[in-house]
Motif scaffolding. Structure first.
Motif, mmCIF file in Angstrom:
data_model
loop_
_atom_site.group_PDB
_atom_site.id
_atom_site.type_symbol
_atom_site.label_atom_id
_atom_site.label_comp_id
_atom_site.label_asym_id
_atom_site.label_seq_id
_atom_site.Cartn_x
_atom_site.Cartn_y
_atom_site.Cartn_z
ATOM 1 N N UNK A 31 0.836 -1.208 0.000
ATOM 2 C CA UNK A 31 0.000 0.000 0.000
ATOM 3 C C UNK A 31 0.866 1.252 0.000
ATOM 4 N N UNK A 32 2.040 1.162 0.618
ATOM 5 C CA UNK A 32 2.967 2.283 0.663
ATOM 6 C C UNK A 32 3.938 2.272 -0.516
ATOM 7 N N UNK A 33 4.236 1.054 -1.025
ATOM 8 C CA UNK A 33 5.216 0.910 -2.107
ATOM 9 C C UNK A 33 4.585 0.134 -3.270
ATOM 10 N N UNK A 34 3.634 0.750 -3.989
ATOM 11 C CA UNK A 34 2.906 0.014 -5.038
ATOM 12 C C UNK A 34 3.748 -0.347 -6.252
ATOM 13 N N UNK A 35 4.992 0.200 -6.335
ATOM 14 C CA UNK A 35 5.853 -0.115 -7.478
ATOM 15 C C UNK A 35 6.858 -1.227 -7.165
ATOM 16 N N UNK A 36 6.758 -1.822 -5.990
ATOM 17 C CA UNK A 36 7.735 -2.824 -5.552
ATOM 18 C C UNK A 36 7.409 -4.179 -6.182
ATOM 19 N N UNK A 37 7.968 -4.428 -7.367
ATOM 20 C CA UNK A 37 7.635 -5.649 -8.104
ATOM 21 C C UNK A 37 8.141 -6.912 -7.430
ATOM 22 N N UNK A 38 9.256 -6.832 -6.725
ATOM 23 C CA UNK A 38 9.734 -8.011 -6.000
ATOM 24 C C UNK A 38 8.724 -8.398 -4.934
ATOM 25 N N UNK A 39 8.210 -7.407 -4.211
ATOM 26 C CA UNK A 39 7.209 -7.686 -3.187
ATOM 27 C C UNK A 39 5.906 -8.177 -3.797
ATOM 28 N N UNK B 61 -5.021 -18.472 -1.926
ATOM 29 C CA UNK B 61 -5.750 -17.209 -1.804
ATOM 30 C C UNK B 61 -5.526 -16.336 -3.038
ATOM 31 N N UNK B 62 -5.965 -16.827 -4.180
ATOM 32 C CA UNK B 62 -5.691 -16.120 -5.425
ATOM 33 C C UNK B 62 -6.524 -14.854 -5.586
ATOM 34 N N UNK B 63 -7.650 -14.742 -4.886
ATOM 35 C CA UNK B 63 -8.407 -13.502 -5.004
ATOM 36 C C UNK B 63 -7.595 -12.319 -4.476
ATOM 37 N N UNK B 64 -6.703 -12.587 -3.507
ATOM 38 C CA UNK B 64 -5.843 -11.512 -3.016
ATOM 39 C C UNK B 64 -4.766 -11.152 -4.041
ATOM 40 N N UNK B 65 -4.344 -12.127 -4.820
ATOM 41 C CA UNK B 65 -3.393 -11.839 -5.893
ATOM 42 C C UNK B 65 -4.028 -10.865 -6.883
ATOM 43 N N UNK B 66 -5.266 -11.147 -7.241
ATOM 44 C CA UNK B 66 -6.007 -10.253 -8.150
ATOM 45 C C UNK B 66 -6.191 -8.863 -7.531
ATOM 46 N N UNK B 67 -6.677 -8.829 -6.291
ATOM 47 C CA UNK B 67 -7.068 -7.552 -5.697
ATOM 48 C C UNK B 67 -5.864 -6.685 -5.320
ATOM 49 N N UNK B 68 -4.801 -7.313 -4.856
ATOM 50 C CA UNK B 68 -3.617 -6.550 -4.451
ATOM 51 C C UNK B 68 -2.993 -5.841 -5.658
ATOM 52 N N UNK B 69 -2.897 -6.534 -6.772
ATOM 53 C CA UNK B 69 -2.327 -5.911 -7.966
ATOM 54 C C UNK B 69 -3.307 -4.919 -8.581
ATOM 55 N N UNK B 70 -4.611 -5.189 -8.453
ATOM 56 C CA UNK B 70 -5.607 -4.262 -8.998
ATOM 57 C C UNK B 70 -5.553 -2.913 -8.296
ATOM 58 N N UNK B 71 -5.303 -2.907 -6.997
ATOM 59 C CA UNK B 71 -5.259 -1.624 -6.288
ATOM 60 C C UNK B 71 -3.962 -0.864 -6.574
ATOM 61 N N UNK C 172 -1.711 3.389 -9.901
ATOM 62 C CA UNK C 172 -0.564 4.243 -9.608
ATOM 63 C C UNK C 172 0.490 4.187 -10.721
ATOM 64 N N UNK C 173 0.416 3.162 -11.545
ATOM 65 C CA UNK C 173 1.446 2.918 -12.545
ATOM 66 C C UNK C 173 1.149 3.641 -13.853
ATOM 67 N N UNK C 174 2.192 3.982 -14.556
ATOM 68 C CA UNK C 174 2.088 4.390 -15.953
ATOM 69 C C UNK C 174 2.324 3.158 -16.819
ATOM 70 N N UNK C 175 1.608 3.075 -17.916
ATOM 71 C CA UNK C 175 1.776 1.925 -18.802
ATOM 72 C C UNK C 175 3.163 1.874 -19.430
ATOM 73 N N UNK C 176 3.851 3.002 -19.409
ATOM 74 C CA UNK C 176 5.203 3.049 -19.956
ATOM 75 C C UNK C 176 6.270 2.755 -18.903
ATOM 76 N N UNK C 177 5.857 2.560 -17.663
ATOM 77 C CA UNK C 177 6.809 2.340 -16.577
ATOM 78 C C UNK C 177 7.382 0.925 -16.651
ATOM 79 N N UNK D 8 4.430 -6.836 -16.195
ATOM 80 C CA UNK D 8 4.519 -7.892 -15.180
ATOM 81 C C UNK D 8 3.378 -7.779 -14.181
ATOM 82 N N UNK D 9 3.108 -6.566 -13.699
ATOM 83 C CA UNK D 9 2.032 -6.407 -12.729
ATOM 84 C C UNK D 9 0.684 -6.722 -13.358
ATOM 85 N N UNK D 10 0.490 -6.331 -14.607
ATOM 86 C CA UNK D 10 -0.749 -6.670 -15.313
ATOM 87 C C UNK D 10 -0.906 -8.178 -15.420
ATOM 88 N N UNK D 11 0.183 -8.877 -15.708
ATOM 89 C CA UNK D 11 0.137 -10.343 -15.823
ATOM 90 C C UNK D 11 -0.170 -10.994 -14.483
#
Length: 440
Positions: free
Chosen positions: A115-123, A136-146, A150-155, A160-163
């Motif tokens: 929630x504080x570091x939404x760009x942390x791809x390792x996390x 708990x795959x619904x959390x995988x969906x929801x965590x990345x959805x939130x 914050x991301x730019x599509x060019x970032x 990876x986060x979309x996938x």
């Protein structure tokens, strides 16, 4: 201070080490490239570079292999006395929990951290894979959805986060979104494992084996070959499509060819060949002496303590290779875990042990006993993690056991349930035909 590709400050890094680290993170995210070797390059270039040690620990931890978990714990201790910023302290804490087998606590920490570091791809990837083995795959969906807004599509890393979100959506049953987002992610990151994997799952779960084979053939050059660290799993999906079409010899050829050639001596890699061979075996395909090879490969990679999912598959190989004593030792270790108060104790007690006992009953021809052991477990099967497609090997075995036990009501019910999801499946039609013939 030096930053990574997503803009996070890296304590103890030097320019050369940071560049290797960014390549390592990308390899980890795509499951393509030598992430371990690149993290080692970063560690050698800057021994006080905390995230280089912790990044390598993530690769080892999410493998869910007993030996690699020991190595991950050592890497965590190497990083512990180093200078760590807030983000790095969160990684250290999460990995410390995982080294002790505490997946729930680790994900809870990562969830708040992201929630504080939404760009942390390792996390993001660490949390997604850990939740995946908590079911708990619904959390995988929801965590990345939130995080995605914050991301730019060019970032760097957006694909990876979309996938990751797409795979969470697939396991949550949102197949249309999962397929659409995975196809978009595959265009952004053509060499990534995740979008190819998710589309394969969508095709499997929606009963489209011909489309699945077409997707794989058209893009085989992008998901297979040198550098792809988990291509074995996509070959496994291709074999499942052949099973659905009744092409059992083609599936066995994949077992003997690319599946065997690309599997690695790590628990989650070994499950692919084992699960395929078990299905083929129950279908009556002559698998020859292949089980002995499988059992030998499993030695040291599932210990009755680390991961129920792995123990189930190791037990399959041990049973069918005639090593029943190894299964008894495994069950002994599982019972110790069930009684020791560890986070996984309840799962071993209520799900893991009954499944292995049910598989053992199936192996010795005690079909009715296998049904009684496996049928109640279905309610909690999701807790062992893995995907629906992976866990289906337990339901497959239960259905086969009910047919062989002559339990027409159970066998017919399970066959109709399977056909409702995949009506064109050759194995499912086979289950129905044999169930309907009981008593006639």
């Amino acid at each position: 201070m030096i930053q990574d590709a997503q803009g996070h400050y890296l304590s103890g890094a030097m320019p050369e080490a940071a560049a290797a680290y960014d390549r390592a993170v990308r390899a980890f995210n795509l499951v393509h490239g030598d992430a371990v070797g690149l993290f080692d390059t970063a560690r050698a270039a800057a021994p006080d570079f905390a995230m280089a040690h912790l990044g390598k620990a993530w690769v080892f931890t999410v493998a869910n292999d007993p030996g690699l978990r020991v190595q991950a714990a050592a890497l965590v201790e190497t990083a512990r006395p180093l200078e760590l910023n807030e983000r790095e302290q969160a990684h250290l804490a999460a990995l410390s929990h995982l080294a002790q087998g505490s997946r729930i606590a680790a994900v809870a920490m990562l969830d708040r951290h992201l929630m504080r570091y939404p760009f942390d791809l390792v996390a993001h990837q660490g949390a997604a894979l850990t939740d995946g083995f908590l079911g708990r795959f619904h959390w995988v969906r929801d965590r990345s959805a939130r995080a995605l807004p914050f991301w730019s599509k060019d970032q760097p890393g957006y694909g990876t986060l979309l996938a990751i979100r797409a795979f969470g959506a697939e396991e949550a049953g949102d197949y249309a979104r999962a397929e659409d987002e995975s196809r978009r992610a595959a265009e952004l990151e053509p060499l990534s494992f995740w979008p190819h994997h998710t589309v394969a799952h969508v095709m499997e779960m929606t009963g489209r084996p011909e489309d699945g084979l077409g997707w794989m053939v058209a893009r085989e050059g992008l998901w297979s070959g040198p550098g792809h660290m988990n291509e074995v799993h996509i070959w496994w999906h291709k074999a499942l499509f052949h099973l659905e079409l009744g092409q059992y010899e083609e599936a066995l050829a994949l077992y003997d060819g690319p599946i065997g050639a690309t599997q690695r001596p790590v628990a989650l890699s070994l499950t692919n060949a084992t699960a395929l061979l078990w299905r083929l075996d129950t279908l009556g395909v002559d698998v020859g002496d292949r089980w002995r090879e499988q059992a030998a490969l499993w030695q040291g990679h599932a210990d009755g303590r680390c991961l129920v999912f792995a123990d189930i598959h190791a037990a399959m190989a041990e049973l069918r290779s005639g090593e029943e004593s190894a299964v008894e030792r495994r069950l002994g270790a599982m019972r110790e875990t069930a009684a020791n108060g560890a986070e996984a104790a309840g799962l071993y007690r209520t799900v893991g042990i009954p499944i292995v006992e049910g598989l053992a009953a199936f192996h010795r021809g005690a079909w009715a006993e296998a049904v009684e052991l496996l049928l109640p477990v279905r309610f909690d099967l999701w807790q062992i993690g893995g995907s629906y497609a992976q866990r289906d090997v337990v339901d497959w075995t239960l259905t086969e056991a009910a047919v062989r036990a002559g339990q027409r009501d159970v066998a017919l019910s399970l066959a109709y349930e399977r056909l409702a999801a995949r009506p064109r499946s050759a194995p499912n039609r086979r289950f129905l035909h044999r169930a309907a013939a009981i008593g006639n």
